[in-house]
Design an enzyme around this catalytic site. Sequence first.
Site, PDB file in Angstrom:
ATOM      1  N   GLY A   1      33.628  24.724  81.902  1.00 47.27           N
ATOM      2  CA  GLY A   1      32.283  24.993  81.414  1.00 47.27           C
ATOM      3  C   GLY A   1      31.214  25.043  82.489  1.00 47.27           C
TER       4      GLY A   1
ATOM      5  N   ASN B   1      29.801  27.706  83.902  1.00 50.67           N
ATOM      6  CA  ASN B   1      28.762  28.668  83.538  1.00 50.67           C
ATOM      7  C   ASN B   1      27.918  28.145  82.381  1.00 50.67           C
ATOM      8  OD1 ASN B   1      28.537  31.153  85.097  1.00 50.67           O
ATOM      9  ND2 ASN B   1      30.689  31.476  84.591  1.00 50.67           N
TER      10      ASN B   1
ATOM     11  N   ARG C   1      44.241  34.333  63.941  1.00 53.66           N
ATOM     12  CA  ARG C   1      43.023  34.622  64.706  1.00 53.66           C
ATOM     13  C   ARG C   1      41.802  34.690  63.793  1.00 53.66           C
ATOM     14  NH1 ARG C   1      42.843  36.241  69.640  1.00 53.66           N
ATOM     15  NH2 ARG C   1      44.982  37.018  69.564  1.00 53.66           N
TER      16      ARG C   1
ATOM     17  N   ARG D   1      39.805  33.185  74.519  1.00 55.33           N
ATOM     18  CA  ARG D   1      40.369  33.709  73.277  1.00 55.33           C
ATOM     19  C   ARG D   1      39.806  35.095  73.048  1.00 55.33           C
ATOM     20  NH1 ARG D   1      44.250  32.666  69.951  1.00 55.33           N
ATOM     21  NH2 ARG D   1      42.992  32.825  68.077  1.00 55.33           N
ATOM     22  N   ILE D   2      40.657  36.040  72.684  1.00 53.04           N
ATOM     23  CA  ILE D   2      40.172  37.357  72.274  1.00 53.04           C
ATOM     24  C   ILE D   2      39.666  37.236  70.851  1.00 53.04           C
ATOM     25  CG2 ILE D   2      40.823  39.736  71.773  1.00 53.04           C
ATOM     26  CD1 ILE D   2      42.871  39.554  74.021  1.00 53.04           C
ATOM     27  N   LEU D   3      38.419  37.621  70.639  1.00 52.61           N
ATOM     28  CA  LEU D   3      37.802  37.512  69.324  1.00 52.61           C
ATOM     29  C   LEU D   3      38.122  38.739  68.490  1.00 52.61           C
ATOM     30  CD1 LEU D   3      34.434  36.144  70.655  1.00 52.61           C
ATOM     31  CD2 LEU D   3      35.992  34.880  69.157  1.00 52.61           C
TER      32      LEU D   3
ATOM     33  N   ASN E   1      28.857  38.153  77.468  1.00 52.67           N
ATOM     34  CA  ASN E   1      29.972  37.599  78.236  1.00 52.67           C
ATOM     35  C   ASN E   1      29.700  37.842  79.714  1.00 52.67           C
ATOM     36  OD1 ASN E   1      32.604  36.453  78.659  1.00 52.67           O
ATOM     37  ND2 ASN E   1      33.349  38.517  79.085  1.00 52.67           N
TER      38      ASN E   1
ATOM     39  N   ASP F   1      36.025  43.774  77.746  1.00 48.30           N
ATOM     40  CA  ASP F   1      35.143  43.946  78.918  1.00 48.30           C
ATOM     41  C   ASP F   1      34.528  45.343  78.980  1.00 48.30           C
ATOM     42  OD1 ASP F   1      35.890  41.348  79.699  1.00 48.30           O
ATOM     43  OD2 ASP F   1      37.595  42.103  80.853  1.00 48.30           O
TER      44      ASP F   1
ATOM     45  N   ALA G   1      27.713  33.116  92.339  1.00 47.59           N
ATOM     46  CA  ALA G   1      26.860  34.211  91.871  1.00 47.59           C
ATOM     47  C   ALA G   1      26.747  34.202  90.346  1.00 47.59           C
ATOM     48  CB  ALA G   1      27.413  35.544  92.361  1.00 47.59           C
TER      49      ALA G   1
END
Length: 310
Positions: A13, A15, A65, A91-93, A107, A145, A173
């Site tokens: 965590g 970020n 899912r 996790r892919i939502l 994201n 992405d 960055a």
Amino acid sequence: MTARVAVLISGAGTNMAALVYASKLPNCPYEIVLVASNNPDAEGLQIAAAERIPTFAKSHIGLERAEHDAIMHDHIVKAGANYVVLAGYMRILGTDFVQKWDARMLNIHPSLLPKYKGLNTHQKALDAKDDFAGCSVHLVTAALDDGPVLARIEVAIQPDDSAITLAERVQMAEHQLYPHALSEYVARSYNPEYLIAQVRDLALALPQADEVLSHGMPCFGIAGGKKFAYVSADHHNDGKIALLVKISGPEEQAMLIESDGERYYRPPYFGDGWVGIRLDLSDTDWDHIGDWIAKSWHAVAPQKLKLHIL
């Protein structure tokens, strides 16, 4: 006004922490109202709890899912969030979740998108002999992405870099970029100039529409004819930024206000034939606003003009 943000994490965590600490600065346009994770052991949950931010964790193991997404969504809504930020959420939502937060979920990705989507981004940049790697903040869409990029930072690749050393600098960055990009994005939802520009684009796309200033408000009408939309930006010191459009009468006005009294209201001095629609609640559906403007245009346009465009 301040945007209310839920952050989803799966691990350390870092970020998320950068976002939390930035939110404590004066005039930050967002606050973190929830940190949630699919990993009950995520270290970032402890950071959030220490900062007195509500946390929630539910493992995805053993759940479909869609079922896990629904649980996360419900807790985000209960926290009162109007934006979702992914910060190392592994996790892919599902499509339903993404659609519910369309244009309100961000994201951060460790590459200069659209380069190097997915994993192993730093090694890909090294293999390609790029001069720069970097990170990007983008809106989340159903494709991985692939959403619109809001901001990027370039990070120079040094001759002796490995994927590990490059990743360390890119993460530095990221910690600078994410709070800035989130602040810039959510602030638009309360920026009168941005909101007026959105309405202007929709209104002036209609046949023979023009714009004038009326009673101190941007006003849109049929050229040389009746008006079909206004934008009130705290016009009566009411703290609201709203679109005013024509409706059928008091029954429709009352029905709209009853259905959502925070969004719809009776605009002062305009009577029962108009309704105010708040634009500053951070969840504006601009397609829906476009429909309202077109409907209002249709209510005042002369019949010969309406027949001409059929």
